[in-house]
Design a protein around this motif. Sequence first.
Motif, PDB file in Angstrom:
ATOM      1  N   VAL A   1      39.375  50.952  31.045  1.00 46.51           N
ATOM      2  CA  VAL A   1      40.317  51.431  32.059  1.00 46.51           C
ATOM      3  C   VAL A   1      40.670  50.307  33.030  1.00 46.51           C
ATOM      4  O   VAL A   1      41.843  50.022  33.290  1.00 46.51           O
ATOM      5  CB  VAL A   1      39.734  52.638  32.816  1.00 46.51           C
ATOM      6  CG1 VAL A   1      40.574  52.959  34.060  1.00 46.51           C
ATOM      7  CG2 VAL A   1      39.681  53.853  31.905  1.00 46.51           C
ATOM      8  N   TRP A   2      39.655  49.648  33.588  1.00 43.64           N
ATOM      9  CA  TRP A   2      39.920  48.600  34.576  1.00 43.64           C
ATOM     10  C   TRP A   2      40.749  47.469  33.978  1.00 43.64           C
ATOM     11  O   TRP A   2      41.547  46.834  34.688  1.00 43.64           O
ATOM     12  CB  TRP A   2      38.612  48.045  35.133  1.00 43.64           C
ATOM     13  CG  TRP A   2      37.648  49.088  35.622  1.00 43.64           C
ATOM     14  CD1 TRP A   2      36.356  49.266  35.241  1.00 43.64           C
ATOM     15  CD2 TRP A   2      37.917  50.131  36.577  1.00 43.64           C
ATOM     16  NE1 TRP A   2      35.793  50.331  35.886  1.00 43.64           N
ATOM     17  CE2 TRP A   2      36.724  50.885  36.724  1.00 43.64           C
ATOM     18  CE3 TRP A   2      39.034  50.503  37.335  1.00 43.64           C
ATOM     19  CZ2 TRP A   2      36.628  51.975  37.577  1.00 43.64           C
ATOM     20  CZ3 TRP A   2      38.935  51.597  38.181  1.00 43.64           C
ATOM     21  CH2 TRP A   2      37.753  52.317  38.306  1.00 43.64           C
ATOM     22  N   ALA A   3      40.590  47.234  32.686  1.00 45.26           N
ATOM     23  CA  ALA A   3      41.323  46.144  32.042  1.00 45.26           C
ATOM     24  C   ALA A   3      42.764  46.508  31.700  1.00 45.26           C
ATOM     25  O   ALA A   3      43.574  45.621  31.417  1.00 45.26           O
ATOM     26  CB  ALA A   3      40.591  45.709  30.770  1.00 45.26           C
ATOM     27  N   ASN A   4      43.093  47.809  31.746  1.00 44.76           N
ATOM     28  CA  ASN A   4      44.409  48.243  31.255  1.00 44.76           C
ATOM     29  C   ASN A   4      45.178  49.115  32.240  1.00 44.76           C
ATOM     30  O   ASN A   4      46.125  49.797  31.845  1.00 44.76           O
ATOM     31  CB  ASN A   4      44.232  49.000  29.936  1.00 44.76           C
ATOM     32  CG  ASN A   4      43.764  48.096  28.813  1.00 44.76           C
ATOM     33  OD1 ASN A   4      44.548  47.340  28.248  1.00 44.76           O
ATOM     34  ND2 ASN A   4      42.473  48.155  28.489  1.00 44.76           N
TER      35      ASN A   4
ATOM     36  N   ASP B   1      43.821  49.375  42.232  1.00 45.14           N
ATOM     37  CA  ASP B   1      43.483  48.260  43.120  1.00 45.14           C
ATOM     38  C   ASP B   1      41.990  47.975  43.219  1.00 45.14           C
ATOM     39  O   ASP B   1      41.598  46.843  43.522  1.00 45.14           O
ATOM     40  CB  ASP B   1      43.994  48.551  44.538  1.00 45.14           C
ATOM     41  CG  ASP B   1      45.504  48.677  44.598  1.00 45.14           C
ATOM     42  OD1 ASP B   1      46.181  47.726  44.192  1.00 45.14           O
ATOM     43  OD2 ASP B   1      45.989  49.739  45.045  1.00 45.14           O
ATOM     44  N   ILE B   2      41.144  48.998  43.050  1.00 44.05           N
ATOM     45  CA  ILE B   2      39.714  48.867  43.324  1.00 44.05           C
ATOM     46  C   ILE B   2      38.914  49.442  42.163  1.00 44.05           C
ATOM     47  O   ILE B   2      39.217  50.532  41.669  1.00 44.05           O
ATOM     48  CB  ILE B   2      39.322  49.613  44.617  1.00 44.05           C
ATOM     49  CG1 ILE B   2      40.124  49.084  45.806  1.00 44.05           C
ATOM     50  CG2 ILE B   2      37.827  49.497  44.892  1.00 44.05           C
ATOM     51  CD1 ILE B   2      39.923  49.883  47.078  1.00 44.05           C
ATOM     52  N   VAL B   3      37.876  48.730  41.747  1.00 43.66           N
ATOM     53  CA  VAL B   3      36.920  49.239  40.771  1.00 43.66           C
ATOM     54  C   VAL B   3      35.840  50.000  41.531  1.00 43.66           C
ATOM     55  O   VAL B   3      35.293  49.493  42.513  1.00 43.66           O
ATOM     56  CB  VAL B   3      36.273  48.088  39.977  1.00 43.66           C
ATOM     57  CG1 VAL B   3      35.155  48.613  39.087  1.00 43.66           C
ATOM     58  CG2 VAL B   3      37.312  47.352  39.141  1.00 43.66           C
ATOM     59  N   GLN B   4      35.530  51.210  41.094  1.00 46.68           N
ATOM     60  CA  GLN B   4      34.413  51.921  41.715  1.00 46.68           C
ATOM     61  C   GLN B   4      33.752  52.852  40.710  1.00 46.68           C
ATOM     62  O   GLN B   4      34.414  53.619  40.018  1.00 46.68           O
ATOM     63  CB  GLN B   4      34.844  52.680  42.960  1.00 46.68           C
ATOM     64  CG  GLN B   4      35.917  53.728  42.768  1.00 46.68           C
ATOM     65  CD  GLN B   4      36.133  54.563  44.018  1.00 46.68           C
ATOM     66  OE1 GLN B   4      35.533  54.350  45.061  1.00 46.68           O
ATOM     67  NE2 GLN B   4      37.004  55.535  43.911  1.00 46.68           N
TER      68      GLN B   4
END
Length: 613
Positions: A397-400, A405-408
Motif C-alpha cells: 500500500v505505502w509503495a503504491n 502522506d504518512i505511514v502509520q
Amino acid sequence: MKLFKVVIVVAVVLINQSIIAETNIIDERANSKKIEQYDKFELTFSLGKEYKDPFDKQIVHVQGHFLSPSNKETVADGFYYQDYRHHLYGSTEIISQVGTPEWKIRFTPKETGKYKYWITLKDREGTTKTSERTFEVINGTNPGFISICPTDRNYFEFSNGEFYYPIGHNIRYPAGGQGGKGFDFSLQFQKGTFIYLDYLQKMSLNGENWMAIWFSTDWMNLEWKNGFQDYKGLGKYNLENAWKLDEILHKAHERNIYINLFLNHHGEFLKKTESTPDGVWHDSPYNIENGGFLKEPEELYTDNRAKTWQKQKLDYILARWGYSINIMQWTIISEIDLTQLYYDALHGDFMSEVEDIQEVKPVIDWLEEMAQYIKKHDPNKHLISANFAYYRHGMEVWANTPTLDIVQSNCFTNDTEDDPEKIISTYTELMKNFNMPYLPAEYGGHWSYNTDDTLETFLHCSLWLMFMSNMSGATGFWWWSWIDAKNMYWHYKALADFIIFDDKRNQNFKPFKKVIPKTNGKLRAIGIKGKDIIYIWIYNKKVLETQKKIKTISAGKVLELKNVKDGKYLVEVWDTYEGEKIAAKKVSAIGGKLNLGLPKVRKDIALKIKRLN
C-alpha cells in the motif's frame, strides 16, 4: 424622456435580481467581523425552503466564496447543522437540542487584511448568490496548518515555519482500552464529551500535543443502521455526534492539541467470527440486510455506489471540519488488514504477509481514489493516511498510494518482537525507505492483556525509543483509560520538557546502538547523531522488561562516540522520569572521537549533546 424610462426599468430589474439572490439565504450572521489569522471565520444562516436530503449536494449545494487581500479565491462548502447543549447529571452527560437546524460555512483565512466573501446556493431551481460582504483578518498567535517539512520529509512544521513534533496518545472513545483484567478503576463512558475535556486539560499540562480519535461504531459515528440508537441509516448523518466533535475540537484548539481523525472503522467491513471479534458487518448500513446494497463487506472497495456514499460522507467531513488547524491528518480507515478483503488475502494467518499483490489491489486503488478525492476537495490540504493493525502489513500500500502522506501502523508485541526496543527498531527498519513520515498508530504491550508494569514499561521506554530514532513523532499509546486512572501523564511531560526548544529538522540524523563497556551487556545506548546535535538514551537492559527492582549500575563507565566533528560540545544529562536536567558539562571531540563519562544509572537517563559554535 425615453432614455430616462429605460434607466428606470433597468434599475428595477437589478433591484429585483438582488432581492431574488438574497431571498433563499435568511438571517445570515458572522461569528465576528475581525478575527486572527488562521482562526475560524464562521457564517450561520437559514435557507428559505426545506430540502428532502440536506446532505446530498445534488439536491442542495451551499458554498462560501472568500477572496483574500491578494485576490486568491477559496471556496468552502456549507453544511447542515443542529445546535446542542450539554451538562452533567451526576456523572452522566445529558445532551439537549437547541433551536432548529441551520446551515453553516467555516473558513480559515491564511492572509491578513480585508477579505471579501459571498454565498451561493444551488438547487434544482437554479443558482442564487448574495451580495459581497467583508471581514478583517489581523495578526495572531495561531501557527497555522501542519504539513510535511519540504527540506526534511521526516518531520512536520506549521504554516508559520515552526517545528511540530507530535507527542501524545489515543483516545478512541470516552473510556475504555483499560489494558488488562483486574485493574482497580472503573470506566466512565457515560461522561461522554466531558471526559474528553478532562483528558485534554491533563494532556496539555503534561506537554502532549497530539491525540487520535475515531468515528467508530460505538462512539461518535456519523452514520449507522437505521433504528440503532438515533441513527437514520446510510447518508443520514448524526448531527448530535457531529456536535460532539465540534466541542472536542474547540477544546483541542484551546489546548494546542492536534488530532489524527479516523474516518472509517474497519469492523464495519468485517464479518464477526471467533478470530475477528471486531467485525460488525451484520449491523452496517451498507449491508443489504440493513437497507443497504452490498451483499459482502469486501464490495466496499469495488462497488461504485459505495464509493459515492463514501465521498458524500467525506464532503460533509471536509465542509464541517476542514477549516480546523487542529486536524493534523485524516486517516481514511483504521486497521485495513482487518477489513474482509485484506484479511482474506492473508488466508487465515494474520501474522503472515500478502503473497500476491493482486489480491489486495482493490484496497490500494480505493485508498488512492479516496485520498485523491480528499486532496482535491480539502481547501486546506490536511495530511492523509491510513492504518494497519500489524506493522509488517501494508508495504504494498505505502509503495503504491502516492497521495497518502504518512505511514502509520500498530506496534503491539508478537512472537518475534517482544519488547519495546525490538518493536521500534523493526518498525523503523521497515518504514524508512518510503520517503514519508512514519508514526505508530497504536502500541502498548499486547493488544489484549497487560499488567500495570507491562504498560508502564512500554509507555516509558517507547516514548524515548521513538524520539531516539528517525520516527516522526512519539505517538499512539493505546491504553488511555489506564493513563488517566493511574495518572501516568507525567511520562509525557518528561520527554516534552527534554525537547521543548529543540528542532530536529535538517539534521540528517544517523541512528546508532552501543553496549556500554564493562557492564556485561547490562547498560546500553541508543541514539541519533545529527550535524549539530546528538541525542542518546542510556538504559539498563532490565528497563525493557520491568519498572521494578532494578539495581543501579555504578558510575565511571565511558561511552565513546566515533565520527563526530571535532570541536567543543555541551553535554546535558537528563532525568527521564522527572524531566529535569541533572548535570551539564563541556567536552571536546578530538580526532573524530567524543568520550562521555556516565553517571550512576538505575533505570535510564538521556543525553543531549549540542555542538558549540
